[in-house]
Motif scaffolding. Structure first.
Motif, PDB file in Angstrom:
ATOM      1  N   ASP A 112      -8.014  -2.634   6.517  1.00 62.62           N
ATOM      2  CA  ASP A 112      -6.727  -1.926   6.587  1.00 62.62           C
ATOM      3  C   ASP A 112      -6.446  -1.106   5.329  1.00 62.62           C
ATOM      4  O   ASP A 112      -5.608  -0.198   5.349  1.00 62.62           O
ATOM      5  N   GLY A 113      -7.110  -1.425   4.218  1.00 65.66           N
ATOM      6  CA  GLY A 113      -6.885  -0.718   2.967  1.00 65.66           C
ATOM      7  C   GLY A 113      -7.640  -1.397   1.836  1.00 65.66           C
ATOM      8  O   GLY A 113      -8.244  -2.451   2.015  1.00 65.66           O
ATOM      9  N   GLU A 114      -7.598  -0.802   0.659  1.00 65.23           N
ATOM     10  CA  GLU A 114      -8.358  -1.328  -0.472  1.00 65.23           C
ATOM     11  C   GLU A 114      -7.867  -2.709  -0.906  1.00 65.23           C
ATOM     12  O   GLU A 114      -6.662  -2.990  -0.873  1.00 65.23           O
ATOM     13  N   ARG A 120       0.825  -1.209   0.000  1.00 67.99           N
ATOM     14  CA  ARG A 120       0.000   0.000   0.000  1.00 67.99           C
ATOM     15  C   ARG A 120       0.860   1.260   0.000  1.00 67.99           C
ATOM     16  O   ARG A 120       0.511   2.254  -0.647  1.00 67.99           O
ATOM     17  N   GLU A 121       1.971   1.230   0.703  1.00 69.84           N
ATOM     18  CA  GLU A 121       2.887   2.376   0.690  1.00 69.84           C
ATOM     19  C   GLU A 121       3.403   2.636  -0.716  1.00 69.84           C
ATOM     20  O   GLU A 121       3.647   3.785  -1.096  1.00 69.84           O
ATOM     21  N   ALA A 122       3.554   1.554  -1.497  1.00 68.63           N
ATOM     22  CA  ALA A 122       4.075   1.671  -2.864  1.00 68.63           C
ATOM     23  C   ALA A 122       2.970   1.911  -3.885  1.00 68.63           C
ATOM     24  O   ALA A 122       3.248   1.984  -5.085  1.00 68.63           O
ATOM     25  N   GLY A 123       1.720   2.024  -3.429  1.00 70.35           N
ATOM     26  CA  GLY A 123       0.615   2.214  -4.350  1.00 70.35           C
ATOM     27  C   GLY A 123       0.203   0.943  -5.065  1.00 70.35           C
ATOM     28  O   GLY A 123      -0.424   0.987  -6.133  1.00 70.35           O
ATOM     29  N   GLY A 124       0.549  -0.224  -4.490  1.00 69.55           N
ATOM     30  CA  GLY A 124       0.240  -1.501  -5.116  1.00 69.55           C
ATOM     31  C   GLY A 124      -1.184  -1.956  -4.845  1.00 69.55           C
ATOM     32  O   GLY A 124      -1.922  -1.339  -4.068  1.00 69.55           O
TER      33      GLY A 124
END
Length: 248
Positions: free
Chosen positions: A166-168, A125-129
């Motif tokens: 936690d995220g998408e 997620r930090e890397a936009g993955g």
């Protein structure tokens, strides 16, 4: 070429040992052949990716790479080196200035509770993955039959929800005919209800990918589900579960 990423894709095989806790009927891995003796090596992976990206840069074809998929011939999140690989691949994408190339992690979701997987998802997620999680069934019986596992579907559902909170996440679902028989309407309804439950319990579902098989498979009697049937499943998901859907 990748149907799912709609173009040229680089695949990273994190599990050359072929160890997987699923035996999906549509899996393309030939498990009748012995696995390589060598274990996954981050150093070899890094060097091979570097050499490939450098060659593509010289050939001026880097912009043709639509994605880098972290997957494997087994379950990739079982690889304890996954966090390191995510970081190194993300760094390479940044260094080669490939902002439109998607970084995708493909998982069956069963190991998402482990510290290694949680670390990997955070780095993704930090890397936009993107995190693609397999969900092929609404009922335990169908999951047992299609995924070749007795893993509890309720436990899987809880892990998907936790990851989605936690995220998408992207749900990736495969439907097919077995000996000419498509999934029953009851099974499709149970699947749609399960996706709806995942969303209503807080998971952020970016998209559901409704797919079928595209290549000949080892198991006899498996054929693609037709586009009309796939579209009907997609329509139910949009109308009843309130999610965005793509059909392949």
């Amino acid at each position: 070429m990748s149907r799912h990423l709609k173009g040229r894709c680089i695949g990273v095989n994190l599990t050359p040992d072929k160890r997987c806790n699923y035996r999906c009927v549509y899996c393309e891995v030939d498990r009748s052949l012995p696995a390589p003796a060598d274990e996954f090596s981050p150093a070899i992976c890094r060097d091979e990716l570097e050499a490939l990206l450098a060659r593509l840069q010289r050939e001026k074809t880097l912009d043709q790479i639509r994605g880098i998929a972290l997957a494997g011939e087994g379950e990739p999140t079982s690889c304890v080196l996954l966090p390191q690989v995510v970081a190194e691949v993300a760094e390479a994408l940044h260094r080669y200035r490939m902002p439109t190339t998607r970084l995708v992690l493909m998982t069956n979701g069963t190991c998402l509770h482990t510290p290694c997987a949680k670390d990997s998802l955070a780095r993704m997620r930090e890397a936009g993955g993107e995190i693609w999680i397999k969900l092929d069934a609404g009922t335990q019986v169908h999951m047992n039959a299609v995924n070749g596992t007795f893993y509890p579907i309720e436990t899987l559902t809880d892990k998907i929800i936790s990851a989605g909170c936690d995220g998408e996440i992207v749900l990736h679902s495969v439907f097919l005919n077995r000996r000419g028989v498509a999934p029953s309407q009851e099974e499709v309804s149970a699947y749609v209800d399960r996706v709806k439950t995942i969303r209503t319990r807080g998971a952020r579902i970016k998209k559901v990918q409704v797919c079928t098989i595209a290549r000949p498979l080892a198991e006899d009697g498996l054929t693609p589900l037709n586009f009309h049937a796939l579209s009907a499943i997609a329509g139910c998901l949009e109308d009843e579960a309130g999610v965005r859907v793509g059909v392949l």
